[in-house]
Design an enzyme around this catalytic site. Sequence first.
Site, PDB file in Angstrom:
ATOM      1  N   HIS A  93       0.765  -1.263   0.016  1.00  0.00           N
ATOM      2  CA  HIS A  93       0.093   0.066  -0.018  1.00  0.00           C
ATOM      3  C   HIS A  93       0.802   1.382   0.133  1.00  0.00           C
ATOM      4  O   HIS A  93       2.076   1.081   0.409  1.00  0.00           O
ATOM      5  CB  HIS A  93      -0.745  -0.090   1.318  1.00  0.00           C
ATOM      6  CG  HIS A  93      -2.040   1.024   1.262  1.00  0.00           C
ATOM      7  ND1 HIS A  93      -1.684   2.305   1.814  1.00  0.00           N
ATOM      8  CD2 HIS A  93      -3.140   0.990   1.247  1.00  0.00           C
ATOM      9  CE1 HIS A  93      -2.785   2.997   1.948  1.00  0.00           C
ATOM     10  NE2 HIS A  93      -3.754   2.385   1.596  1.00  0.00           N
TER      11      HIS A  93
ATOM     12  N   ASP B 188       2.854  -4.971   8.125  1.00  0.00           N
ATOM     13  CA  ASP B 188       1.761  -4.106   7.789  1.00  0.00           C
ATOM     14  C   ASP B 188       0.586  -4.906   7.817  1.00  0.00           C
ATOM     15  O   ASP B 188       0.255  -5.640   6.877  1.00  0.00           O
ATOM     16  CB  ASP B 188       1.849  -3.192   6.669  1.00  0.00           C
ATOM     17  CG  ASP B 188       0.731  -2.481   6.194  1.00  0.00           C
ATOM     18  OD1 ASP B 188      -0.338  -2.583   7.006  1.00  0.00           O
ATOM     19  OD2 ASP B 188       0.774  -1.807   5.160  1.00  0.00           O
TER      20      ASP B 188
ATOM     21  N   GLN C 223      -4.565  -5.265   6.666  1.00  0.00           N
ATOM     22  CA  GLN C 223      -5.779  -6.160   5.940  1.00  0.00           C
ATOM     23  C   GLN C 223      -5.624  -7.476   6.658  1.00  0.00           C
ATOM     24  O   GLN C 223      -6.195  -8.286   6.077  1.00  0.00           O
ATOM     25  CB  GLN C 223      -5.385  -6.170   4.560  1.00  0.00           C
ATOM     26  CG  GLN C 223      -5.498  -4.843   3.844  1.00  0.00           C
ATOM     27  CD  GLN C 223      -6.850  -4.258   3.691  1.00  0.00           C
ATOM     28  OE1 GLN C 223      -7.887  -4.979   3.811  1.00  0.00           O
ATOM     29  NE2 GLN C 223      -6.862  -3.049   3.444  1.00  0.00           N
TER      30      GLN C 223
ATOM     31  N   LYS D 241     -10.447  -0.966  10.083  1.00  0.00           N
ATOM     32  CA  LYS D 241     -10.401  -2.132   9.325  1.00  0.00           C
ATOM     33  C   LYS D 241     -10.754  -3.472  10.028  1.00  0.00           C
ATOM     34  O   LYS D 241     -10.759  -4.351   9.544  1.00  0.00           O
ATOM     35  CB  LYS D 241      -9.113  -2.126   8.467  1.00  0.00           C
ATOM     36  CG  LYS D 241      -8.945  -1.091   7.523  1.00  0.00           C
ATOM     37  CD  LYS D 241      -7.816  -1.396   6.529  1.00  0.00           C
ATOM     38  CE  LYS D 241      -7.259   0.118   5.857  1.00  0.00           C
ATOM     39  NZ  LYS D 241      -8.203   0.345   4.712  1.00  0.00           N
TER      40      LYS D 241
ATOM     41  N   CYS E 251      -4.705   2.590  -3.473  1.00  0.00           N
ATOM     42  CA  CYS E 251      -3.747   2.983  -3.027  1.00  0.00           C
ATOM     43  C   CYS E 251      -2.447   2.203  -3.041  1.00  0.00           C
ATOM     44  O   CYS E 251      -1.596   1.806  -2.123  1.00  0.00           O
ATOM     45  CB  CYS E 251      -4.058   3.273  -1.503  1.00  0.00           C
ATOM     46  SG  CYS E 251      -5.114   4.691  -1.312  1.00  0.00           S
TER      47      CYS E 251
HETATM   48  N1  PLP Z   1      -1.774  -0.696   4.865  1.00  0.00           N
HETATM   49  C1  PLP Z   1      -2.767  -1.418   4.055  1.00  0.00           C
HETATM   50  C2  PLP Z   1      -2.207  -2.795   3.520  1.00  0.00           C
HETATM   51  C3  PLP Z   1      -3.940  -0.864   3.841  1.00  0.00           C
HETATM   52  O1  PLP Z   1      -4.644  -1.658   3.200  1.00  0.00           O
HETATM   53  C4  PLP Z   1      -4.155   0.399   4.342  1.00  0.00           C
HETATM   54  C5  PLP Z   1      -5.489   1.201   4.046  1.00  0.00           C
HETATM   55  O2  PLP Z   1      -6.172   0.815   3.130  1.00  0.00           O
HETATM   56  C6  PLP Z   1      -3.345   1.051   5.059  1.00  0.00           C
HETATM   57  C7  PLP Z   1      -1.778   0.450   5.078  1.00  0.00           C
HETATM   58  C8  PLP Z   1      -3.520   2.416   5.566  1.00  0.00           C
HETATM   59  O3  PLP Z   1      -4.491   2.465   6.541  1.00  0.00           O
HETATM   60  P1  PLP Z   1      -4.991   3.594   7.004  1.00  0.00           P
HETATM   61  O4  PLP Z   1      -5.502   4.454   6.002  1.00  0.00           O
HETATM   62  O5  PLP Z   1      -5.983   3.233   7.962  1.00  0.00           O
HETATM   63  O6  PLP Z   1      -3.862   4.338   7.861  1.00  0.00           O
END
Ligand code: PLP
Length: 505
Positions: A220, A297, A300, A323, A461
């Site tokens: 992401h 990370d 998800q 999430k 993203c």
């Molecule tokens: N990492 C992953 C794999 C994501 O899917 C997302 C959000 O879609 C993020 C990081 C960022 O999350 P946030 O926007 O809640 O900080």
Amino acid sequence: MAQVTGQDRGPAQPAAPTGDDPNAVAAPFDPDIVARLADEYLRDGSAGVPAATPPASAPPSGPGFYFLTEAPFAGGFPGFGVNEVRPEVVPRLDAGPGQFDVMAVRRDFPILDERVHGRPLVWLDNAATTQKPRAVIDRLSSFYRHENSNIHRGAHTLAARSTDAYEAAREKVRRFVNASSAREIVFVRGATEAINLVAQSFGRRHVGKDDEIVITWLEHHSNIVPWQQLAAERGAKLRVAPIDDQGQVLLDEYERLLNPRTRLVSLAHVSNALGTVSPVREMVAMAHRHGARVLVDGAQAVSHLRVDVQDLDADFYAFSGHKVFGPTGVGVLFGKLDLLDSTPPWQGGGNMIADVTFERTVYQPAPARFEAGTASLADAVGLGAALDYLGRLGIENVARHEHELLAYATGALRSVSGLRLIGTAREKAGVLSFVLDGFRAEDVGAALDREGIAVRSGHHCAQPALRRFGLEAAVRASLALYNTRADIDALLAALKRLQGGSASG
Ligand code: PLP
């Protein structure tokens, strides 16, 4: 100067910005640079992966423009056909407590009774955010009705109540990810902030000139940009592990990127764009063999599978509350205690100090040293309620339900002629990204919305991941514990109507 290098599969990294612009970062959005990179890539396919983003007005593809016209490994990963779909690794399905009754679960989520354009809401945008059960909504309300106060400060009853609620939430998170101490749990705004925290505190301290940071093509943007910024600032290199045609990290290529200069590896547990579940335990072990620290990370992952940070041996693990059925505005950074305690704070202010004079400040130990200012208190408490809720359902029950639904949805979408699934890893969470011949992703999204079906359309993203498949945009349906076969049937019927030219409007 930051450099981005990879496995010789993309254009060279553009020169880092020069001059005095304090806002300059490693990846300027400069059409001239983009065009030059495209030429280089088309000419000799050399150097690193793309670090520049095309300008918004740029055409989606074509000669002279940075785009992966031909995906690397287009011949397929050994042993797999290019379009073969085999989400066949069944999650650990130990019996959880009680039976999983999806219709009862749905009744816990008031928003699922909404109507959109006169149709019942079909929520298939769970990778963007999940809906909230009544247990979370009520907990937020109860906090503001009975406990609201700032924490750790006032010597009065409500301060004690809110402090207890906030720290109880921290303990719930600890249990949820199986950290060994609640001091390893830092509340932040979300996964994005967690990753930035590590980049700006741990990263600044430990990453120097010519050191290397490794990520993967699945990431992401939140797990790309902070590392680009750090690399640019420190004169380090960003290296990117490639993926195959199914959307799986090529582990031998990943391992080849690791070396004694690797300071940090940061990788997605589950890809938001493709649904790939990466073998993070193995990848963490590989990185550790080279002396690198690893951030996982988990944005998800946490709503789909059991996470055990001790078993993964992750140095850092990040996720967002919203999430995992919790509120927006709160997230979590897990960090091993010795790392957190030896890492300087990244923001200064109240709550993170032990003592302040004009000459010097003594910081609190972790986690308070990373929680400057007033935290999102009610949201942290709400996150605790979400994790309680998930615990009552049993994450293994959730994983089994979602796995069955993913298999059903994969079959359903494959029955749509002209539909191409993007991301067909053997081990997948409930993400179905696709493109439909003859239709732009945003038009599919709009047509589905007219039928009350919420999906995401765009780049999710994760532009590098989509471009790996020659795409600028895709449609993404993403599943959560309250989705049913009826939701998939509605999606399928709407897609077929769209193809037949009879989408309702
Ligand atoms: N990492 C992953 C794999 C994501 O899917 C997302 C959000 O879609 C993020 C990081 C960022 O999350 P946030 O926007 O809640 O900080």
